[in-house]
Design a protein around this motif. Structure first.
Motif, PDB file in Angstrom:
ATOM      1  N   PRO A  50       7.909   6.436   2.097  1.00 25.55           N
ATOM      2  CA  PRO A  50       7.298   5.619   3.162  1.00 25.55           C
ATOM      3  C   PRO A  50       7.634   4.134   3.071  1.00 25.55           C
ATOM      4  CG  PRO A  50       5.729   7.219   2.333  1.00 25.55           C
ATOM      5  CD  PRO A  50       6.925   7.304   1.431  1.00 25.55           C
ATOM      6  N   SER A  51       7.534   3.566   1.873  1.00 24.27           N
ATOM      7  CA  SER A  51       7.842   2.142   1.744  1.00 24.27           C
ATOM      8  C   SER A  51       9.335   1.890   1.912  1.00 24.27           C
ATOM      9  CB  SER A  51       7.367   1.605   0.391  1.00 24.27           C
ATOM     10  OG  SER A  51       8.027   2.253  -0.687  1.00 24.27           O
ATOM     11  N   GLY A  52      10.161   2.803   1.461  1.00 25.21           N
ATOM     12  CA  GLY A  52      11.605   2.668   1.628  1.00 25.21           C
ATOM     13  C   GLY A  52      12.010   2.692   3.084  1.00 25.21           C
TER      14      GLY A  52
ATOM     15  N   LEU B  68       0.822  -1.209   0.000  1.00 27.71           N
ATOM     16  CA  LEU B  68       0.000   0.000   0.000  1.00 27.71           C
ATOM     17  C   LEU B  68       0.860   1.264   0.000  1.00 27.71           C
ATOM     18  CD1 LEU B  68      -2.806  -1.004   2.533  1.00 27.71           C
ATOM     19  CD2 LEU B  68      -3.047  -0.681   0.058  1.00 27.71           C
ATOM     20  N   LEU B  69       1.897   1.278   0.834  1.00 27.84           N
ATOM     21  CA  LEU B  69       2.781   2.442   0.890  1.00 27.84           C
ATOM     22  C   LEU B  69       3.557   2.605  -0.409  1.00 27.84           C
ATOM     23  CD1 LEU B  69       4.245   2.052   4.516  1.00 27.84           C
ATOM     24  CD2 LEU B  69       2.494   3.672   3.747  1.00 27.84           C
ATOM     25  N   HIS B  70       3.992   1.479  -0.960  1.00 27.77           N
ATOM     26  CA  HIS B  70       4.819   1.521  -2.165  1.00 27.77           C
ATOM     27  C   HIS B  70       4.038   2.046  -3.367  1.00 27.77           C
ATOM     28  CE1 HIS B  70       8.387   0.455  -4.447  1.00 27.77           C
ATOM     29  NE2 HIS B  70       7.624  -0.152  -5.341  1.00 27.77           N
TER      30      HIS B  70
ATOM     31  N   ALA C 240       8.681  -4.011 -10.362  1.00 31.15           N
ATOM     32  CA  ALA C 240       9.881  -4.769 -10.023  1.00 31.15           C
ATOM     33  C   ALA C 240      10.326  -4.496  -8.583  1.00 31.15           C
ATOM     34  CB  ALA C 240      11.002  -4.431 -11.003  1.00 31.15           C
ATOM     35  N   THR C 241      10.279  -3.225  -8.178  1.00 29.56           N
ATOM     36  CA  THR C 241      10.690  -2.890  -6.812  1.00 29.56           C
ATOM     37  C   THR C 241       9.667  -3.351  -5.782  1.00 29.56           C
ATOM     38  OG1 THR C 241       9.800  -0.662  -7.194  1.00 29.56           O
ATOM     39  CG2 THR C 241      12.172  -0.960  -7.448  1.00 29.56           C
ATOM     40  N   LEU C 242       8.401  -3.425  -6.190  1.00 32.71           N
ATOM     41  CA  LEU C 242       7.388  -3.979  -5.297  1.00 32.71           C
ATOM     42  C   LEU C 242       7.708  -5.435  -4.988  1.00 32.71           C
ATOM     43  CD1 LEU C 242       4.640  -3.884  -3.819  1.00 32.71           C
ATOM     44  CD2 LEU C 242       3.567  -4.508  -6.001  1.00 32.71           C
TER      45      LEU C 242
ATOM     46  N   PHE D  50      14.146   3.738  -7.391  1.00 33.82           N
ATOM     47  CA  PHE D  50      13.397   3.544  -6.160  1.00 33.82           C
ATOM     48  C   PHE D  50      13.727   4.648  -5.166  1.00 33.82           C
ATOM     49  CE2 PHE D  50      12.957   1.351  -1.935  1.00 33.82           C
ATOM     50  CZ  PHE D  50      11.575   1.281  -1.950  1.00 33.82           C
ATOM     51  N   ASP D  51      12.695   5.215  -4.564  1.00 30.24           N
ATOM     52  CA  ASP D  51      12.871   6.258  -3.551  1.00 30.24           C
ATOM     53  C   ASP D  51      13.027   5.589  -2.194  1.00 30.24           C
ATOM     54  OD1 ASP D  51      12.929   8.459  -1.956  1.00 30.24           O
ATOM     55  OD2 ASP D  51      10.843   9.063  -2.328  1.00 30.24           O
TER      56      ASP D  51
END
Length: 419
Positions: free
Chosen positions: A169-171, A19-21, A36-38, A164-165
């Motif tokens: 939040p997801s990071g 959800l954050l990602h 891909a990063t998910l 990718f950040d």
């Protein structure tokens, strides 16, 4: 049976990350890179979870149904993470986005770090899944999983911002998971054994039919445990450097701690042939939730060979006035292999509601549900069932019990495998 609370907790963390990602994704990141990063982030979280569970957090045993189930989840997380890492690799964009200067080091060192981590992870998982590799040869390379995780952390922390950040939040959630994973790995390698061990000295080594009973006396505080639990045993002597899990076969109120160990491989053979009284032993535990006291009053205990040990501990700890109706079905090839049979028979003779049923396969008495049903002489759905023994036996019995209408929550097993 693995409890759902622990699984739900893991799934909830993965769902929060997703959800954050997706919800806070940078508009400049391509959909392919986002996907891909998910996938890579979920793999990363599963790896961190697997490493954390390897620290044997006792506070989570109830959530998973015991340490044995927790190790099953640990293994499953590792395998799924490996698959997702491969998906992440093949799904990741290979082209640099427009507007980014295509210098030679635009993805360095992230790309080679990720590649090294992926290759080492795949190799180690293949080794882990190869049951032909002896435990003592498997254990050392398995410790390199922590090195893989460090490489993946470095890969993530050096990933280009257009990909990718990491401070989104997801990071930040992944950074937190990375910290937890690295601390867990350090604790497993350097702190866990010293923090949780109790020291014993070997009193006796009793050789039995296809098994060895090791009797220990405490040096200092004794281990407090419940019947049916197990502990990790590490002998302080040459050639005994690795800890092994064994079910405790003594009663909780005994002065001595007893383990009954079946001779299966090099280590257990060495225990039988070379272990001597006077050696010190580190014991870590107790673990497990194979507890018959929480079930209904009508119970069937099914033991296959050395699987009698958790029931042995329970029977040795029985008190007068225990009014449970219990049938102990003890399955062996021949009577000589029935460990402590005379002791069990004598103890159960004193308990009017408990019966001992010996099944010898060499005499054509196989441990099958139809045979158990014949011995019970009543409906099988009114009993709780506790099973401990070879997987091929317990799996078959569980399947047949369900066919007889026995509810899944009335079937209790111990998944005594840790790799």
């Amino acid at each position: 049976m693995t409890k759902r609370a622990g699984i739900f907790g893991i799934v909830s963390i993965l769902g929060l990350f997703a959800l954050l990602h997706i919800g806070f994704a940078n508009d400049e990141i391509s959909p392919r890179a986002l996907g891909a990063t998910l996938v890579g982030g979920i793999a990363f979280l599963l790896m961190a979870t697997s490493i954390f569970l390897a620290t044997r957090p006792s506070v989570l045993e109830d959530a998973f149904g015991g340490l044995d189930r927790m190790y099953q989840v640990h293994k499953t997380c590792g395998v799924i993470a490996t698959i997702l890492v491969l998906v992440h690799f093949f799904a990741s964009p290979k082209e640099i986005p427009e507007g980014i200067v295509a210098t030679a080091d635009v993805t360095f060192p992230s790309s080679p770090l990720g590649m090294a981590g992926m290759i080492l992870l795949v190799v180690l998982v293949i080794v882990t899944l190869n049951r032909k590799i002896a435990y003592h040869r498997w254990r050392m390379p398995h410790k390199l999983m922590g090195v893989v995780f460090v490489l993946i952390v470095a890969h993530f922390m050096t990933a280009p911002e257009f990909f990718f950040d990491r401070f989104g939040p997801s990071g930040l959630l992944l950074i937190l998971a990375g910290i937890v994973g690295i601390l867990s790995y350090g604790y497993s390698m350097f702190g866990m054994n010293r923090a949780s061990a109790k020291t014993y000295v070997i009193d006796a080594v009793n050789k039995m039919e296809r098994a060895t009973e090791v009797v220990l006396s405490p040096i200092g505080d004794a281990l407090q445990f419940k019947p049916g639990q197990f502990a990790f045993v590490e002998v302080k002597g040459d050639g005994f450097s690795e800890p092994h899990p064994f079910t405790i076969s003594s009663a909780p109120d005994e002065d001595k701690l007893r383990f009954t160990i079946k001779v299966l491989g090099d280590w257990t053979r060495k225990v039988r042939e070379e272990l001597t009284p006077g050696l010190e032993v580190d014991v870590r535990g107790p673990y497990g939730r194979f507890d018959t006291s929480h079930a209904d009053n009508k119970q069937v205990w099914i033991a296959g060979g050395i699987g009698v040990t958790p029931f042995l501990s329970t029977i040795r700890g029985l008190k007068d006035g225990d009014d449970r109706e219990i049938y102990l079905v003890y399955a062996v090839r021949e009577g000589a292999e029935a460990l402590f049979f005379d002791e069990l028979r004598e103890k159960l003779t004193m308990m009017p509601n408990m019966k001992l049923i010996l099944l010898e396969s060499n005499n054509g008495e196989f441990c099958k549900v139809e045979k158990i049903k014949e011995k019970l002489g009543t409906s099988m759905t009114s009993f709780d069932y506790f099973l401990c023994g070879p997987r091929v036996m317990t799996s078959s019995i569980i399947k047949d019990l369900k066919s007889e209408g026995v509810a899944a929550n009335k079937i209790h097993t111990e998944a005594f495998e840790f790799r």
